[in-house]
Enzyme design. Sequence first.
Site, mmCIF file in Angstrom:
data_model
loop_
_atom_site.group_PDB
_atom_site.id
_atom_site.type_symbol
_atom_site.label_atom_id
_atom_site.label_comp_id
_atom_site.label_asym_id
_atom_site.label_seq_id
_atom_site.Cartn_x
_atom_site.Cartn_y
_atom_site.Cartn_z
ATOM 1 N N HIS A 121 0.839 -1.206 0.000
ATOM 2 C CA HIS A 121 0.000 0.000 0.000
ATOM 3 C C HIS A 121 0.871 1.253 0.000
ATOM 4 C CE1 HIS A 121 -3.717 2.261 1.438
ATOM 5 N NE2 HIS A 121 -2.755 3.105 1.766
ATOM 6 N N GLU A 122 1.846 1.286 0.911
ATOM 7 C CA GLU A 122 2.700 2.483 1.001
ATOM 8 C C GLU A 122 3.596 2.608 -0.223
ATOM 9 O OE1 GLU A 122 1.734 4.424 3.287
ATOM 10 O OE2 GLU A 122 0.509 2.841 4.156
#
Length: 846
Positions: free
Chosen positions: A299-300
């Site tokens: 996600h990051e």
Amino acid sequence: MPGENLTRIEAQERRAVIDTESYEIALDLTTGAELFRSTSTIRFAATEGASTFVDLIAERVHRITLNGVDIDTSAFADSRIQLENLAAHNVLTVDADARYTNSGEGLHRFVDPVDGEVYLYSQFEVPDSRRVFAVFEQPDLKATFQFTITAPAPWQVVSNSPTPEPVPAGDGVATWTFEPTPRISSYITALIAGPYEVTRSELTSSSGRVIPLGVFARKSLWQYLDADYVFEKTRQGFAYFEEKFGVAYPFAKYDQLFVPEFNAGAMENAGAVTFTETYVFRSKVTDAVKERRVVTILHELAHMWFGDLVTMKWWNDLWLNESFAEWASTIATAEATEWTEAWTTFNAMEKSWAYRQDQLPSTHPVVAEINDLEDVQVNFDGITYAKGGSVLKQLAAWVGVEAFFAGVSAYFQKHAWGNTELPDLLTELETTSGRDLSGWSKKWLETAGVNTLTPAVDESVDGTISKFSIIQTAPADYPTIRPHRLGIGFYDLQGDALVRVHHIELDVDGDRTDVAELVGHRRPDLILLNDDDLAYAKIRLDDRSLATAVAHLSKISDPLARSLVWGAAWDQTRDAEASASAYVQLVLGNIATETESTTVRTTLAQLQLTANAYVDPAKRDATRVAVADGLWDLAQGAAAGSDSQLQFVTAFASAAATPEHFARVRSLRDGELVLDGLEIDADLSWALLVSLAAGGLVTTADIDAALAADNTAKGGEFAAQAKAALPTAEAKQAAWDALVGSDDLPNTVVRSAAAGFTHPAGRDLLAPFVSTYFDMLLPVWESRSYQIANYLIVGLYPAPLADVALRDATRTWLIENREAPAALRRLVAENLAGVERALSVQEADA
């Protein structure tokens, strides 16, 4: 918080008269335990003669200079410095003392109880870079950022640019002068400093550049960090995203830092991602947590493109960050890592979160109306993340995944280092897919609410289907009827299995969609709408299918299909269309054989909410006993050392309701009772102690002794939770006073203590705090940082009471405080919605 807000209109007016160029920020971290010195030099263009303001939250300002002329420091007020009569090109210097925080906002300072070492990290999203340096705090005023940091020489110092060699500055101090960043928004700048341990690696980008990698954690946790695995998932993510996005990684290096007392899962600082230490496993954790860590890593990483390289103009397009990263990280996890059932996890966790959020009075379109910073603070929710991710999954299926990725690639290339709005993305997707997305956007992104899809089946005397329709409804307040792409699965009992025997995929639109293709088929034992989970909608099971599910759910071999049935049963329970008692039976009868860890985790949480708040109060005590008994039986029957064994034992400890239950918990913790393969490690020992505290079987001295044996940050959080869970009026008052009467506790301890205060085992002790709770709301909102206020307002709400008196008191406060800040009212209204729903489900269960 008065004076710290910023409206969208103010941001637009400021953007119209200035354009930022560069920041030079010097921070001295050697000036003491409370304050640090911050000097900012900002270069920016402006409309000649215009006035504006720069943002700053500081203890004091020593000097302000604009274009070589000193400005009286009285220009600093209400978290702003007023700037008058600007030139076409300006240089502003602000010299100030700023304060470290213990709330996880700004520059957080943590002292490790294990060894006394000091660790710092920044957290700037949404509006908190101004707690560290003077800044034009809005995402569409991008600039380059050059940091110069003075700190103890032995420390690691990390920012967005590669860490330079430190230069000795005498007395054990050194200075690090970083290269300027590319043009980025202030909220993704970062500073992490302290005696962190680090291991390094590298990878070669698709551009041919070598990208240095680093993984960091503090010394006392370092032995538990599996850095090689983190590097492996990072490499898989890099390869996947660079191929699918068609754009090479945009920054010079990629560091991942596990930091203490972090509020969220992680934060996408450009090239310097910070993660919660929950992802450093000092004790055994479930597969659900292991998989969540992988999804978070990806996600990051996705944010490095979507959010950091291309950034929203204003926070109403926050979903452009979070929904995209949620979708991208899930598809990458499923296709590039060993966690191939990531979409099942997405259904069990994200979608259940989205459906819950979308039925609150605070629901909003995916593209939310964000009028000011207070609006966006409460908007990091299930709509922004999970509904948006679900909608993007459906959009990708509708336009085609390859066309979707091609449009995203064009979007990155066209808008690199810039700021965008929703139409900028849709334009590229329309080009690559050939579809007009204006109608889709209006219905899916610009309206709120969740639809419900119900099968309507007519059956002939010979058991075949004579008519099959899908009925679509919408809540009265949000009446949009939407188009859906979905599957329909027919499942039959065959021996000891519930097997899919037929499947079709179709488009559904309007109030009623007739499905002629299914006419003439024999009616199956289970009809599953949204089979394969393409659509975002609540689904209903017809009576025969629900009966089949209750009796045979565990016999469905496909984990995604099981997750959909679990979710449908839960939705019908929450909506008071099926009894809470029946849901308890469904879970206890079928969860033993569930193989997907996140499905187990989510379902067990829902089981406990049902027992504590949803069943008819007249049978609540008996149900709580039955649930704890059932969970203990499940724990005993689980495979030795299995994921389910750990989940069932932890859930049993949390659900314990009788002296016999608590005696069993004590025996487990003391080692007198042994379950094959179950290790009572540090975190499980604490979970058992919290249970014993809630049952009144330990004292404050016992908790202090446990903390002395595990004097760690995690131990401190568990100890606070256990003390607050003690079932005496004195313990509850002491916890309340520590949380509300003082601002000394750090964020994670506040969160943990609040969880202990509202432990369901102490329900009867909460009633005297109802009026006290409402008395504290406005003072807490006005005096605490947003994050701490949020933990107190949500965490201390006496939700376990789930009764008419609490509902009425909450309604009264909302009526009498119509002028309270909208963000505060939203939190209270969401609390109220939970109680109102509980009362509705209780009535249906009676």
